[in-house]
Write an enzyme that holds these catalytic residues in place. Structure first.
Site, PDB file in Angstrom:
ATOM      1  N   ASP A 230       0.815  -1.221   0.000  1.00 22.58           N
ATOM      2  CA  ASP A 230       0.000   0.000   0.000  1.00 22.58           C
ATOM      3  C   ASP A 230       0.844   1.264   0.000  1.00 22.58           C
ATOM      4  OD1 ASP A 230      -2.249  -1.740   0.278  1.00 22.58           O
ATOM      5  OD2 ASP A 230      -1.915  -1.783   2.436  1.00 22.58           O
TER       6      ASP A 230
ATOM      7  N   GLU B  73     -19.581   4.020 -16.946  1.00 22.08           N
ATOM      8  CA  GLU B  73     -18.939   5.093 -17.693  1.00 22.08           C
ATOM      9  C   GLU B  73     -17.998   5.925 -16.812  1.00 22.08           C
ATOM     10  OE1 GLU B  73     -23.272   6.574 -16.984  1.00 22.08           O
ATOM     11  OE2 GLU B  73     -22.217   4.667 -17.300  1.00 22.08           O
TER      12      GLU B  73
ATOM     13  N   GLU C  70      23.474   7.127   6.459  1.00 21.33           N
ATOM     14  CA  GLU C  70      22.950   6.050   7.304  1.00 21.33           C
ATOM     15  C   GLU C  70      23.161   4.701   6.623  1.00 21.33           C
ATOM     16  OE1 GLU C  70      21.851   6.539  10.417  1.00 21.33           O
ATOM     17  OE2 GLU C  70      22.427   8.617  10.054  1.00 21.33           O
TER      18      GLU C  70
ATOM     19  N   GLU D 271      21.441   2.197   6.800  1.00 24.78           N
ATOM     20  CA  GLU D 271      20.154   1.672   6.333  1.00 24.78           C
ATOM     21  C   GLU D 271      19.645   2.399   5.099  1.00 24.78           C
ATOM     22  OE1 GLU D 271      19.390   4.673   9.664  1.00 24.78           O
ATOM     23  OE2 GLU D 271      20.783   3.017   9.268  1.00 24.78           O
TER      24      GLU D 271
ATOM     25  N   ASP E 151      25.867   1.264  11.759  1.00 28.62           N
ATOM     26  CA  ASP E 151      24.964   2.403  11.928  1.00 28.62           C
ATOM     27  C   ASP E 151      25.093   3.455  10.836  1.00 28.62           C
ATOM     28  OD1 ASP E 151      23.057   4.069  13.056  1.00 28.62           O
ATOM     29  OD2 ASP E 151      24.482   5.037  14.394  1.00 28.62           O
TER      30      ASP E 151
END
Length: 460
Positions: free
Chosen positions: A39, A201, A340, A342, A455
C-alpha cells in the site's frame, strides 16, 4: 523479514537472472527487501520523497492480513531508500483493536496529517487521523476518536487543491468523499459524506456484479491533480486486482473512466494492488505492490516503482511491471557526509532494527551478505572510509567495492569486538582513490553467525 534461508535462495535466483539478463545489474524492484511492505503512499516534501507503507508481518495469523504498524522510507534520488522503521502502530489509537491497513500522509500548516484505516474495538471499520511535527514521527492521535466510521471505510487518500480545499476519498467496495476543513481533522458538514454513484462510464466495467452494480472500482483510491485535470487511480475488477484510473475537471467529479494502467501481475503478483503517484524532479512515478520477495504471497507483499510518461493528451499509458524499476537515479549520493547504513538500493540477507538511542541501524549481518548503494559520487576521490559499528562477539570485515559485488576493491574495514552490540565505535580504513559516479557495495565477511551491527558511514 527473517527467513534468511529463503533470502539466500532468492539471491541465487537473482544471480542467475543477472547472468542472463543484460539489465539485471540494475534490478531495483521490489525497492524494500528487509520487510514485507504494501500500500505505498509517497509524499514529496522539501526535496525528499517520503514513502509510507503498511507492513505485512513475517508470520501470518489465520491466513489473513496480519498488519500492526506503518513504516516510512525516504529518498532524494528514487533509487536509494533510507529506512526510518515503524513510525507508529494501530495502538496510537486507543479506540482501535488492530488491522493497520492502507493510509496516506500529507503536509499542511507545519504539521503532517496521516489518515489511517483501522478496526474499532466494537468491530466497525474506521479512519483515524494521526499528527506529527515531523514526516517520520512520532505521531499521535489528533482527535482521540475516529474521523469517519462505517462498513467499508478503509483506504483513505487525501489531496489539497490549488484553492487550499482539502479532500478525502476512501472505500471498499463503495467510494465516498468529504471536503476536509482547514484544520484537517474535521470535515465540512455541508454536503457532508458523499457516496459516489459507481457507474460503468465513470469507473469501467466488470463482468461480475458487486452491490448490484458492474462498475470496476474496487478499493484503494489515489487522488491527484496534474495540469488542469484530476486523476483517481484505483485497484479494479475484483480479485485479482488490476490498476485503472478515471479523470475529471473537478476534484468531486463527475468522473470519466480512463483505462487500465497496470494489468493483473501474474508472475510474482499479489491478489491485491495499490497505486501511489508522485512527480519528482520533473518525472512521473507509479508506486504499486507485488509479492515478489522470498516467501511472498497475497499477505506478504512488496512495494515497487515504475517511472512513466503521460501521453500527450494527458491520459495514462499502460505500465508494465518490471524487475528493473527506476533505471536512472534522480540525483547522486554524496558520500562525504554521514550516510545512514540503512540507506541502500538493494541488499542480500541483512536486516534493520530500531531503538530509541541509536535509531535505525543495520543488523543480522552474516558472511557473504552485502548492501548496494547506487549512484555514489566520489568526486575527485577519497582517502579514507569511516563507519560506526558495534559487535558483541567476533566482528568481521567490510569490503568496500565499486560497480558490482565482486568489483574493484577500494579498501577493507576490520571490525573488532567492541564489547557489546550496542557499544558503538567509529573505525576507519584507507581506500584507493576512485573518481566519478559508481555504485558502491559493502560486502560483509567473517565467521559464522551475526558479525556486527552497522549504523553509518562516510568517506573522507
Amino acid at each position: 523479514m527473517k527467513n534468511k534461508a529463503l533470502i539466500k535462495v532468492f539471491a541465487i535466483t537473482v544471480f542467475i537472472l543477472l547472468a542472463i539478463l543484460p539489465l539485471g545489474l540494475n534490478a531495483q524492484n521490489p525497492i524494500i527487501q528487509t520487510n514485507y511492505t504494501a500500500d505505498p503512499a509517497p509524499m514529496v516534501h522539501n526535496g525528499t520523497v517520503y514513502l509510507y507503507t503498511s507492513h505485512d508481518e513475517d508470520k501470518t495469523v489465520r491466513n489473513f492480513f496480519t498488519m500492526n504498524d506503518w513504516r516510512c522510507y525516504s529518498s532524494t534520488d528514487m533509487v536509494n531508500w533510507t529506512d526510518h522503521g515503524a513510525i507508529l502502530s494501530y495502538k496510537v489509537f486507543e479506540w482501535s483493536r488492530g488491522d493497520a491497513w492502507a493510509g496516506q500522509c500529507i503536509y499542511r500548516n507545519g504539521k503532517f496529517y496521516y489518515y489511517l484505516p483501522v478496526n474499532q474495538k466494537n468491530g466497525e471499520n474506521a479512519i483515524g487521523v494521526a499528527v506529527s511535527d515531523s514526516p517520520t514521527g512520532p505521531f499521535k492521535d489528533a482527535i482521540g476518536k475516529p474521523l469517519l466510521s462505517g462498513y467499508g471505510y478503509i483506504d483513505p487518500t487525501v489531496f489539497i487543491d490549488d484553492n487550499s480545499q482539502a479532500y478525502l476519498y476512501w472505500g471498499n467496495p463503495n467510494l465516498w468523499h468529504v471536503k476536509l476543513n482547514e484544520d484537517m481533522i474535521s470535515y465540512n458538514q455541508e454536503p457532508g459524506i458523499v457516496k459516489e454513484d459507481l457507474k460503468d462510464e465513470n469507473f469501467g466495467y466488470r463482468a461480475k456484479k458487486i452491490d448490484n452494480r458492474t462498475a470496476s472500482y474496487e478499493e484503494g483510491p489515489w487522488l491527484f491533480k496534474r495540469n488542469s485535470k484530476y486523476y483517481l487511480l484505483y485497484p479494479a475488477g475484483g480479485v485479482p486486482e488490476h490498476l485503472a484510473y478515471s479523470s475529471s475537471t473537478s476534484a468531486t467529479g463527475p468522473w470519466v473512466y480512463g483505462d487500465t494502467i497496470m494489468h493483473v501481475i501474474k508472475e510474482g503478483g499479489a491478489f491485491t494492488n495499490h497505486p501511489g503517484y508522485i512527480e519528482f524532479k520533473g518525472k512521473s512515478y507509479l508506486f504499486y505492490h507485488n509479492a515478489a520477495l522470498p516467501d511472498g504471497s497475497g499477505f506478504k507483499r512488496s512495494v515497487c516503482i515504475e517511472p512513466f510518461t503521460f501521453n500527450a493528451d494527458g491520459s495514462i499509458p499502460l505500465i508494465t511491471p518490471t524487475k528493473e524499476g527506476v533505471k536512472e537515479s534522480a540525483g547522486n549520493l554524496n558520500p562525504f557526509v554521514r550516510v545512514e547504513a540503512e540507506t541502500f538500493a538493494w541488499e542480500e540477507g541483512i536486516e534493520t532494527a530500531k531503538d530509541e538511542e541509536t535509531g535505525v541501524y543495520v543488523t543480522d549481518i552474516n558472511n557473504g551478505e552485502y548492501i548496494k548503494v547506487r549512484s555514489v559520487d566520489f568526486g575527485k576521490g577519497a582517502k579514507k572510509f569511516e563507519a560506526s559499528v558495534a559487535s558483541a562477539l567476533q566482528g568481521g570485515k567490510i569490503e568496500i567495492r565499486i560497480d558490482e559485488k565482486n568489483g574493484s576493491l577500494l579498501g577493507t574495514l576490520e571490525v573488532k569486538n567492541t564489547d557489546g552490540d550496542q557499544i558503538w565505535k567509529t573505525l576507519s580504513c584507507k581506500v584507493n582513490k576512485v573518481k566519478g559516479v559508481h555504485d558502491l557495495f559493502f560486502v560483509f565477511k567473517g565467521g559464522e553467525g551475526n558479525l556486527f551491527n552497522f549504523d553509518w558511514w562516510k568517506l573522507k
